[in-house]
Design a protein around this motif. Structure first.
Motif, PDB file in Angstrom:
ATOM      1  N   SER A  87       0.609  -1.314  -0.093  1.00 21.37           N
ATOM      2  CA  SER A  87      -0.331  -0.093   0.148  1.00 21.37           C
ATOM      3  C   SER A  87       1.102   1.289   0.440  1.00 21.37           C
ATOM      4  O   SER A  87       0.691   1.949  -0.766  1.00 21.37           O
ATOM      5  CB  SER A  87      -1.124   0.000   0.960  1.00 21.37           C
ATOM      6  N   LEU A  88       2.231   1.267   1.179  1.00 18.50           N
ATOM      7  CA  LEU A  88       2.603   2.603   0.626  1.00 18.50           C
ATOM      8  C   LEU A  88       3.561   2.770  -0.665  1.00 18.50           C
ATOM      9  O   LEU A  88       3.819   3.758  -0.706  1.00 18.50           O
ATOM     10  CB  LEU A  88       4.102   2.629   2.043  1.00 18.50           C
ATOM     11  N   MET A  89       4.485   1.823  -0.821  1.00 15.84           N
ATOM     12  CA  MET A  89       4.653   2.130  -2.992  1.00 15.84           C
ATOM     13  C   MET A  89       3.537   2.079  -3.741  1.00 15.84           C
ATOM     14  O   MET A  89       4.299   2.350  -4.229  1.00 15.84           O
ATOM     15  CB  MET A  89       5.090   0.105  -2.755  1.00 15.84           C
ATOM     16  N   ALA A  90       2.619   2.260  -3.267  1.00 13.78           N
ATOM     17  CA  ALA A  90       1.525   2.513  -4.749  1.00 13.78           C
ATOM     18  C   ALA A  90       0.969   3.702  -4.230  1.00 13.78           C
ATOM     19  O   ALA A  90       1.429   4.432  -5.734  1.00 13.78           O
ATOM     20  CB  ALA A  90       0.098   1.162  -4.356  1.00 13.78           C
ATOM     21  N   THR A  91       0.707   3.651  -3.055  1.00 10.03           N
ATOM     22  CA  THR A  91       0.886   5.512  -2.755  1.00 10.03           C
ATOM     23  C   THR A  91       1.988   6.118  -3.001  1.00 10.03           C
ATOM     24  O   THR A  91       1.775   7.709  -3.668  1.00 10.03           O
ATOM     25  CB  THR A  91       0.984   5.733  -1.314  1.00 10.03           C
ATOM     26  N   ASN A  92       3.826   5.620  -2.511  1.00 14.22           N
ATOM     27  CA  ASN A  92       4.465   6.419  -3.970  1.00 14.22           C
ATOM     28  C   ASN A  92       4.324   7.038  -4.797  1.00 14.22           C
ATOM     29  O   ASN A  92       5.195   8.012  -5.447  1.00 14.22           O
ATOM     30  CB  ASN A  92       5.662   5.773  -2.824  1.00 14.22           C
ATOM     31  N   HIS A  93       4.277   5.419  -5.897  1.00  8.50           N
ATOM     32  CA  HIS A  93       4.302   5.397  -7.052  1.00  8.50           C
ATOM     33  C   HIS A  93       3.208   6.305  -8.180  1.00  8.50           C
ATOM     34  O   HIS A  93       3.730   7.052  -8.612  1.00  8.50           O
ATOM     35  CB  HIS A  93       3.338   3.814  -7.576  1.00  8.50           C
ATOM     36  N   GLU A  94       2.116   6.761  -7.749  1.00  6.50           N
ATOM     37  CA  GLU A  94       0.836   7.454  -7.119  1.00  6.50           C
ATOM     38  C   GLU A  94       1.880   9.036  -7.184  1.00  6.50           C
ATOM     39  O   GLU A  94       1.269   9.853  -8.131  1.00  6.50           O
ATOM     40  CB  GLU A  94      -0.318   7.506  -7.297  1.00  6.50           C
ATOM     41  N   LEU A  95       1.844   9.053  -5.980  1.00  2.00           N
ATOM     42  CA  LEU A  95       2.452  10.575  -5.638  1.00  2.00           C
ATOM     43  C   LEU A  95       3.617  11.019  -6.669  1.00  2.00           C
ATOM     44  O   LEU A  95       4.057  12.078  -6.288  1.00  2.00           O
ATOM     45  CB  LEU A  95       2.505  11.004  -4.329  1.00  2.00           C
ATOM     46  N   SER A  96       4.649  10.334  -7.016  1.00  3.16           N
ATOM     47  CA  SER A  96       6.062   9.972  -7.840  1.00  3.16           C
ATOM     48  C   SER A  96       6.019  10.061  -9.117  1.00  3.16           C
ATOM     49  O   SER A  96       6.737  11.310  -9.650  1.00  3.16           O
ATOM     50  CB  SER A  96       7.201   9.195  -7.922  1.00  3.16           C
ATOM     51  N   SER A  97       3.865  10.532  -9.466  1.00  4.28           N
ATOM     52  CA  SER A  97       3.919  10.928 -11.342  1.00  4.28           C
ATOM     53  C   SER A  97       3.661  12.550 -11.010  1.00  4.28           C
ATOM     54  O   SER A  97       2.779  13.066 -10.382  1.00  4.28           O
ATOM     55  CB  SER A  97       3.066  10.115 -11.430  1.00  4.28           C
ATOM     56  N   ARG A  98       4.232  13.235 -11.746  1.00 10.81           N
ATOM     57  CA  ARG A  98       4.329  14.637 -12.495  1.00 10.81           C
ATOM     58  C   ARG A  98       3.030  14.389 -12.332  1.00 10.81           C
ATOM     59  O   ARG A  98       2.534  16.113 -11.532  1.00 10.81           O
ATOM     60  CB  ARG A  98       5.139  15.553 -13.067  1.00 10.81           C
ATOM     61  N   LYS A  99       2.465  13.730 -13.693  1.00 16.61           N
ATOM     62  CA  LYS A  99       0.792  14.737 -13.458  1.00 16.61           C
ATOM     63  C   LYS A  99       0.090  14.315 -12.349  1.00 16.61           C
ATOM     64  O   LYS A  99      -0.429  15.592 -12.004  1.00 16.61           O
ATOM     65  CB  LYS A  99       0.383  13.316 -14.434  1.00 16.61           C
ATOM     66  N   ASN A 100       0.061  13.497 -12.134  1.00 15.64           N
ATOM     67  CA  ASN A 100      -0.558  12.931 -10.144  1.00 15.64           C
ATOM     68  C   ASN A 100      -0.125  13.722  -9.368  1.00 15.64           C
ATOM     69  O   ASN A 100      -1.571  14.525  -8.545  1.00 15.64           O
ATOM     70  CB  ASN A 100      -0.574  11.623 -10.209  1.00 15.64           C
ATOM     71  N   GLU A 101       0.686  14.301  -9.317  1.00 17.79           N
ATOM     72  CA  GLU A 101       1.177  15.890  -8.442  1.00 17.79           C
ATOM     73  C   GLU A 101       0.645  16.810  -8.678  1.00 17.79           C
ATOM     74  O   GLU A 101       0.003  17.757  -7.842  1.00 17.79           O
ATOM     75  CB  GLU A 101       2.526  15.710  -8.718  1.00 17.79           C
ATOM     76  N   LEU A 102       0.398  17.386  -9.858  1.00 14.79           N
ATOM     77  CA  LEU A 102       0.025  18.552 -10.558  1.00 14.79           C
ATOM     78  C   LEU A 102      -1.902  18.586 -10.464  1.00 14.79           C
ATOM     79  O   LEU A 102      -2.114  19.352 -10.007  1.00 14.79           O
ATOM     80  CB  LEU A 102       0.160  18.614 -11.882  1.00 14.79           C
ATOM     81  N   ARG A 103      -1.833  17.270 -10.280  1.00 14.65           N
ATOM     82  CA  ARG A 103      -3.689  16.755  -9.601  1.00 14.65           C
ATOM     83  C   ARG A 103      -3.817  17.267  -8.895  1.00 14.65           C
ATOM     84  O   ARG A 103      -5.202  17.727  -8.211  1.00 14.65           O
ATOM     85  CB  ARG A 103      -4.254  15.685 -10.581  1.00 14.65           C
ATOM     86  N   LEU A 104      -3.641  16.515  -8.142  1.00 14.88           N
ATOM     87  CA  LEU A 104      -3.258  16.805  -6.559  1.00 14.88           C
ATOM     88  C   LEU A 104      -3.020  18.174  -5.609  1.00 14.88           C
ATOM     89  O   LEU A 104      -4.177  19.181  -5.334  1.00 14.88           O
ATOM     90  CB  LEU A 104      -2.773  15.973  -5.332  1.00 14.88           C
TER      91      LEU A 104
END
Length: 84
Positions: free
Chosen positions: A47-64
């Motif tokens: 779960s932590l690794m999946a969250t880290n992967h999602e947050l490491s994406s620049r596109k997802n970071e911008l959306r957040l």
């Protein structure tokens, strides 16, 4: 979260590991001043690794960041906007 010494962990390793895996508890094994080991279930790790992967994406970071800015400005989201 549980904390144990190396000696206590060695004495009752099965019990500690059972609690970690069955109860999704995190175990910290203290190894002295500013030193230790963290034991967690595989499910929690994944779960932590999946969250880290999602947050490491620049596109997802911008959306957040955009969503946080909208919430701070008082804008609300409705269900139809989220699903599209």
């Amino acid at each position: 979260m549980q904390i144990a010494t190396v000696s206590d962990f060695r004495k009752d390793i099965k019990s500690y590991l059972d609690r970690v895996s069955k109860n999704f508890e995190t175990l910290i094994i203290n190894r002295g001043k500013d030193s230790g080991i963290v034991v967690m279930s595989l499910q929690e790790y994944n779960s932590l690794m999946a969250t880290n992967h999602e947050l490491s994406s620049r596109k997802n970071e911008l959306r957040l960041d955009s969503a946080i800015d909208k919430l701070k400005s008082g804008m609300t989201f409705n269900k139809d906007l989220i699903e599209n």
